[in-house]
Design a protein around this motif. Structure first.
Motif, PDB file in Angstrom:
ATOM      1  N   TYR A 152       0.828  -1.018   0.058  1.00 33.42           N
ATOM      2  CA  TYR A 152      -0.147   0.155   0.040  1.00 33.42           C
ATOM      3  C   TYR A 152       0.878   1.319   0.175  1.00 33.42           C
ATOM      4  O   TYR A 152       1.875   1.275   0.629  1.00 33.42           O
ATOM      5  CB  TYR A 152      -0.874   0.096   1.385  1.00 33.42           C
ATOM      6  CG  TYR A 152      -1.655  -1.110   1.380  1.00 33.42           C
ATOM      7  CD1 TYR A 152      -3.201  -1.278   1.039  1.00 33.42           C
ATOM      8  CD2 TYR A 152      -1.318  -2.124   2.419  1.00 33.42           C
ATOM      9  CE1 TYR A 152      -3.716  -2.216   1.225  1.00 33.42           C
ATOM     10  CE2 TYR A 152      -1.977  -3.540   2.170  1.00 33.42           C
ATOM     11  CZ  TYR A 152      -3.212  -3.339   1.937  1.00 33.42           C
ATOM     12  OH  TYR A 152      -4.055  -4.573   2.260  1.00 33.42           O
ATOM     13  N   SER A 181       4.369   7.384   1.849  1.00 33.28           N
ATOM     14  CA  SER A 181       3.650   6.655   2.547  1.00 33.28           C
ATOM     15  C   SER A 181       3.716   5.132   2.045  1.00 33.28           C
ATOM     16  O   SER A 181       3.626   5.020   0.833  1.00 33.28           O
ATOM     17  CB  SER A 181       2.179   7.005   2.868  1.00 33.28           C
ATOM     18  OG  SER A 181       2.113   8.376   3.416  1.00 33.28           O
ATOM     19  N   VAL A 203       3.269   0.810   3.257  1.00 32.91           N
ATOM     20  CA  VAL A 203       3.233  -0.299   4.111  1.00 32.91           C
ATOM     21  C   VAL A 203       3.184  -1.745   3.288  1.00 32.91           C
ATOM     22  O   VAL A 203       2.279  -1.805   2.288  1.00 32.91           O
ATOM     23  CB  VAL A 203       1.874  -0.500   4.937  1.00 32.91           C
ATOM     24  CG1 VAL A 203       1.697  -1.512   5.839  1.00 32.91           C
ATOM     25  CG2 VAL A 203       1.626   0.887   5.736  1.00 32.91           C
ATOM     26  N   GLU A 227       2.238  -5.735   3.639  1.00 31.25           N
ATOM     27  CA  GLU A 227       1.668  -6.888   4.606  1.00 31.25           C
ATOM     28  C   GLU A 227       2.032  -8.063   3.503  1.00 31.25           C
ATOM     29  O   GLU A 227       1.793  -8.033   2.351  1.00 31.25           O
ATOM     30  CB  GLU A 227       0.199  -6.686   4.743  1.00 31.25           C
ATOM     31  CG  GLU A 227       0.064  -5.352   5.798  1.00 31.25           C
ATOM     32  CD  GLU A 227      -1.353  -5.250   5.989  1.00 31.25           C
ATOM     33  OE1 GLU A 227      -2.292  -6.178   5.997  1.00 31.25           O
ATOM     34  OE2 GLU A 227      -1.828  -3.973   6.293  1.00 31.25           O
ATOM     35  N   HIS A 257       7.492  -0.607   6.488  1.00 27.93           N
ATOM     36  CA  HIS A 257       6.553   0.743   6.454  1.00 27.93           C
ATOM     37  C   HIS A 257       7.441   2.087   6.231  1.00 27.93           C
ATOM     38  O   HIS A 257       8.415   2.008   7.180  1.00 27.93           O
ATOM     39  CB  HIS A 257       5.477   0.974   7.355  1.00 27.93           C
ATOM     40  CG  HIS A 257       6.005   0.490   8.628  1.00 27.93           C
ATOM     41  ND1 HIS A 257       6.906   1.359   9.686  1.00 27.93           N
ATOM     42  CD2 HIS A 257       6.055  -0.490   9.659  1.00 27.93           C
ATOM     43  CE1 HIS A 257       7.032   1.129  10.754  1.00 27.93           C
ATOM     44  NE2 HIS A 257       6.896  -0.282  10.703  1.00 27.93           N
ATOM     45  N   LEU A 268       0.687  -3.627  13.309  1.00 30.96           N
ATOM     46  CA  LEU A 268       0.037  -2.979  12.153  1.00 30.96           C
ATOM     47  C   LEU A 268      -1.116  -1.761  12.881  1.00 30.96           C
ATOM     48  O   LEU A 268      -1.247  -1.075  12.211  1.00 30.96           O
ATOM     49  CB  LEU A 268      -0.742  -4.011  11.252  1.00 30.96           C
ATOM     50  CG  LEU A 268       0.062  -4.495  10.453  1.00 30.96           C
ATOM     51  CD1 LEU A 268      -0.795  -5.565   9.175  1.00 30.96           C
ATOM     52  CD2 LEU A 268       0.784  -3.613   9.352  1.00 30.96           C
ATOM     53  N   ARG A 269      -1.549  -2.243  13.953  1.00 29.81           N
ATOM     54  CA  ARG A 269      -2.661  -1.156  14.354  1.00 29.81           C
ATOM     55  C   ARG A 269      -2.076  -0.025  14.569  1.00 29.81           C
ATOM     56  O   ARG A 269      -2.448   0.978  14.424  1.00 29.81           O
ATOM     57  CB  ARG A 269      -3.360  -1.734  15.860  1.00 29.81           C
ATOM     58  CG  ARG A 269      -4.317  -1.093  16.377  1.00 29.81           C
ATOM     59  CD  ARG A 269      -4.913  -1.428  17.612  1.00 29.81           C
ATOM     60  NE  ARG A 269      -5.908  -0.633  18.245  1.00 29.81           N
ATOM     61  CZ  ARG A 269      -6.428  -0.733  19.266  1.00 29.81           C
ATOM     62  NH1 ARG A 269      -5.495  -1.324  20.387  1.00 29.81           N
ATOM     63  NH2 ARG A 269      -7.470   0.291  19.750  1.00 29.81           N
ATOM     64  N   ILE A 318       0.795   1.001  13.220  1.00 27.57           N
ATOM     65  CA  ILE A 318       1.434   1.373  11.890  1.00 27.57           C
ATOM     66  C   ILE A 318       0.144   2.324  11.092  1.00 27.57           C
ATOM     67  O   ILE A 318       0.528   3.440  10.655  1.00 27.57           O
ATOM     68  CB  ILE A 318       1.936   0.433  11.061  1.00 27.57           C
ATOM     69  CG1 ILE A 318       3.183  -0.147  11.970  1.00 27.57           C
ATOM     70  CG2 ILE A 318       1.953   0.605   9.569  1.00 27.57           C
ATOM     71  CD1 ILE A 318       3.460  -1.495  11.311  1.00 27.57           C
ATOM     72  N   TRP A 319      -1.011   1.682  11.036  1.00 22.42           N
ATOM     73  CA  TRP A 319      -1.895   2.389  10.640  1.00 22.42           C
ATOM     74  C   TRP A 319      -2.693   3.638  11.026  1.00 22.42           C
ATOM     75  O   TRP A 319      -2.948   4.632  10.398  1.00 22.42           O
ATOM     76  CB  TRP A 319      -3.003   1.369  10.216  1.00 22.42           C
ATOM     77  CG  TRP A 319      -2.747   0.685   8.896  1.00 22.42           C
ATOM     78  CD1 TRP A 319      -2.417  -0.795   8.777  1.00 22.42           C
ATOM     79  CD2 TRP A 319      -2.521   1.036   7.442  1.00 22.42           C
ATOM     80  NE1 TRP A 319      -1.980  -1.277   7.671  1.00 22.42           N
ATOM     81  CE2 TRP A 319      -1.946  -0.417   6.893  1.00 22.42           C
ATOM     82  CE3 TRP A 319      -2.420   2.060   6.831  1.00 22.42           C
ATOM     83  CZ2 TRP A 319      -1.916  -0.385   5.391  1.00 22.42           C
ATOM     84  CZ3 TRP A 319      -2.358   2.156   5.459  1.00 22.42           C
ATOM     85  CH2 TRP A 319      -1.879   0.841   4.793  1.00 22.42           C
ATOM     86  N   ARG A 320      -2.374   3.746  12.230  1.00 25.33           N
ATOM     87  CA  ARG A 320      -2.806   4.982  12.960  1.00 25.33           C
ATOM     88  C   ARG A 320      -1.760   6.080  12.491  1.00 25.33           C
ATOM     89  O   ARG A 320      -2.248   7.164  12.293  1.00 25.33           O
ATOM     90  CB  ARG A 320      -2.811   4.761  14.482  1.00 25.33           C
ATOM     91  CG  ARG A 320      -4.101   4.213  15.345  1.00 25.33           C
ATOM     92  CD  ARG A 320      -3.816   3.884  16.699  1.00 25.33           C
ATOM     93  NE  ARG A 320      -4.636   3.731  17.459  1.00 25.33           N
ATOM     94  CZ  ARG A 320      -4.981   3.642  18.551  1.00 25.33           C
ATOM     95  NH1 ARG A 320      -3.851   3.899  19.485  1.00 25.33           N
ATOM     96  NH2 ARG A 320      -5.791   3.094  19.326  1.00 25.33           N
ATOM     97  N   GLN A 352       0.022   6.103   9.848  1.00 24.99           N
ATOM     98  CA  GLN A 352       0.125   6.403   8.565  1.00 24.99           C
ATOM     99  C   GLN A 352      -1.087   7.495   8.381  1.00 24.99           C
ATOM    100  O   GLN A 352      -0.899   8.335   7.609  1.00 24.99           O
ATOM    101  CB  GLN A 352      -0.204   5.267   7.873  1.00 24.99           C
ATOM    102  CG  GLN A 352       0.736   4.141   7.497  1.00 24.99           C
ATOM    103  CD  GLN A 352       1.920   4.678   6.552  1.00 24.99           C
ATOM    104  OE1 GLN A 352       1.867   5.769   5.995  1.00 24.99           O
ATOM    105  NE2 GLN A 352       2.796   4.000   6.427  1.00 24.99           N
ATOM    106  N   HIS A 353      -2.239   7.470   9.367  1.00 22.40           N
ATOM    107  CA  HIS A 353      -3.309   8.404   9.146  1.00 22.40           C
ATOM    108  C   HIS A 353      -2.674   9.526   9.625  1.00 22.40           C
ATOM    109  O   HIS A 353      -2.767  10.610   8.999  1.00 22.40           O
ATOM    110  CB  HIS A 353      -4.476   7.743   9.879  1.00 22.40           C
ATOM    111  CG  HIS A 353      -5.424   9.236  10.283  1.00 22.40           C
ATOM    112  ND1 HIS A 353      -5.983   9.542   9.242  1.00 22.40           N
ATOM    113  CD2 HIS A 353      -5.707   9.708  11.490  1.00 22.40           C
ATOM    114  CE1 HIS A 353      -6.749  10.700   9.739  1.00 22.40           C
ATOM    115  NE2 HIS A 353      -6.499  10.577  11.008  1.00 22.40           N
TER     116      HIS A 353
END
Length: 404
Positions: A189, A282, A284, A286, A301, A345-346, A348-350, A352-353
């Motif tokens: 991503y 940005s 990531v 997976e 990431h 990942l939890r 990481i995506w926070r 990223q946002h």
């Protein structure tokens, strides 16, 4: 692998964990495992001097700073770092301070990544850990088995093979380890940004006591510091800019225009010591684990630098991964590895946002319309104009507890 090939190496070392990459993430993982009595050998293509002189981000969450001190890496951050209880957003010609301590009871530390690396490298040497810098010809083999191997030529020309139970790819944003995950099994991503940062080191006293994030119709600027007499500053630029086209006078005129306002704020000027253009994106990948291979930090990431998440995310990855590896090497076996990716990942995506949001909030997109510029000002005003908006930024910027 035929024995004749194995015979081409000079040494074979059995080790529970082999770490490809000896930047802060790889060294922190080796340090945490070593404290628990588990040996880990780290290797890196770069020399120690190359890593120690590559300037990177310098903001540490309070939890990351605490981990470095409490796990025995170094307390130098407490003596030489700068604790920041807030930050300043400048827009519309005015300054707006976000008070982290008052809003969320937390702060961040200004402490260059090069110093984090130095502390970790010194700690590994002090504790008798094995780190090979300046290697070449690194090969990671058999990660789809329970006996992966890492082969490399050391700086002195000798050939080595590490026979490990697990291999961790912490080899940065140009990672070769992540390419070992079969293409059919991986998802990548990402988002590209139509601008870059022009970064400068300048010899001058600090212009402000804390970081300044500036939005203007001319573009973004970030005012930070390295030492009492050397400051780090960035301004938004085209990714194709050439450093040689920017004499000191042009750099200072650009920076002053980005921070100008009715309050008379001006930057303290001085000689420009270093120039660079920093592209970012940005990204990531997976999964973060395949077979006996696990990915950590920038290998898995990357985030735009605006939110100061990159180093903090890498340190969080290896903190989680160290716990998982200790369980996997113990009674639980390989089943414990299933916990790593969800836990990592939890966050990481926070991040990223938050990093993407901060980037789009503060930068001026090429060709932005007058409507978009005014909309950005409205969004910035909604952030600083309410306690809820300020608290949201403060909570995201200072980070989340490891368990959150």
């Amino acid at each position: 692998m035929p024995e004749s090939v194995v015979d081409t190496v000079d040494t074979v070392t059995e080790v529970p964990v082999a770490v490809v990459g000896a930047g802060p993430a790889g060294l922190m993982l080796a340090h945490l495992l070593g404290r628990a009595g588990v040996a880990a050998v780290a290797v890196d293509l770069r020399t120690r001097e190359e890593i120690a002189t590559t300037h990177r981000a310098g903001i540490l969450e309070a939890d990351a700073a605490r981990d470095l001190v409490e796990t025995g890496v170094s307390d130098r951050i407490l003596r030489e770092g700068h604790e920041h209880g807030g930050t300043e957003l400048r827009f519309g010609g005015r300054a707006h301070r976000i008070d982290f301590r008052a809003l969320v009871g937390a702060s961040v530390w200004l402490y260059p990544q090069t110093e984090v690396f130095t502390d970790l490298a010194d700690a590994r040497e002090r504790d008798g850990g094995t780190v090979h810098f300046g290697v070449r010809g690194t090969e990671v083999l058999d990660v789809d088995t329970d006996r992966p191997r890492v082969r490399f030529t050391a700086a002195d020309g000798t050939r080595h093979e590490l026979r490990a139970r697990y291999v961790v790819g912490a080899d940065g944003s140009r990672s070769t380890c992540r390419g070992l995950v079969p293409e059919a099994l991986r998802t990548r991503y990402g988002a590209e940004y139509p601008f870059a940062w022009f970064g400068v080191l300048v010899q001058a006293p600090a212009s402000a006591p804390e970081l300044v994030y500036a939005h203007s119709e001319h573009g973004f600027a970030l005012i930070s510091r390295r030492t009492e007499n050397v400051q780090r500053m960035y301004f938004q630029c085209d990714p194709e800019e050439r450093t040689e086209d920017w004499p000191d006078e042009r750099i200072w005129a650009t920076l002053q225009a980005r921070v100008a306002g009715g309050d008379g704020f001006r930057l303290v000027e001085g000689p420009v010591l270093e120039r660079s253009v920093l592209r970012f994106r940005s990204f990531v990948q997976e999964p973060m684990r395949w077979g006996s291979l696990l990915l950590a930090g920038d290998a898995a990431h990357t985030v735009p630098p605006t939110g100061a998440r990159g180093l903090n995310l890498a340190l969080h990855d290896v903190k989680v991964l160290a716990g998982v590896l200790l369980r996997a090497l113990g009674a639980e076996g390989g089943a414990a590895l299933a916990d790593y990716q969800p836990l990592a990942l939890r966050r990481i995506w926070r991040a990223q946002h938050f990093s993407s949001w901060m980037t789009r909030l503060l930068h001026t997109a090429p060709g932005a319309s007058p409507f978009e510029l005014r909309r950005q000002l409205g969004e910035l005003d909604s952030v600083v104009g309410t306690r809820a908006g300020r608290a949201h930024l403060a909570e995201q910027y200072t980070g989340w507890p490891t368990s959150a």
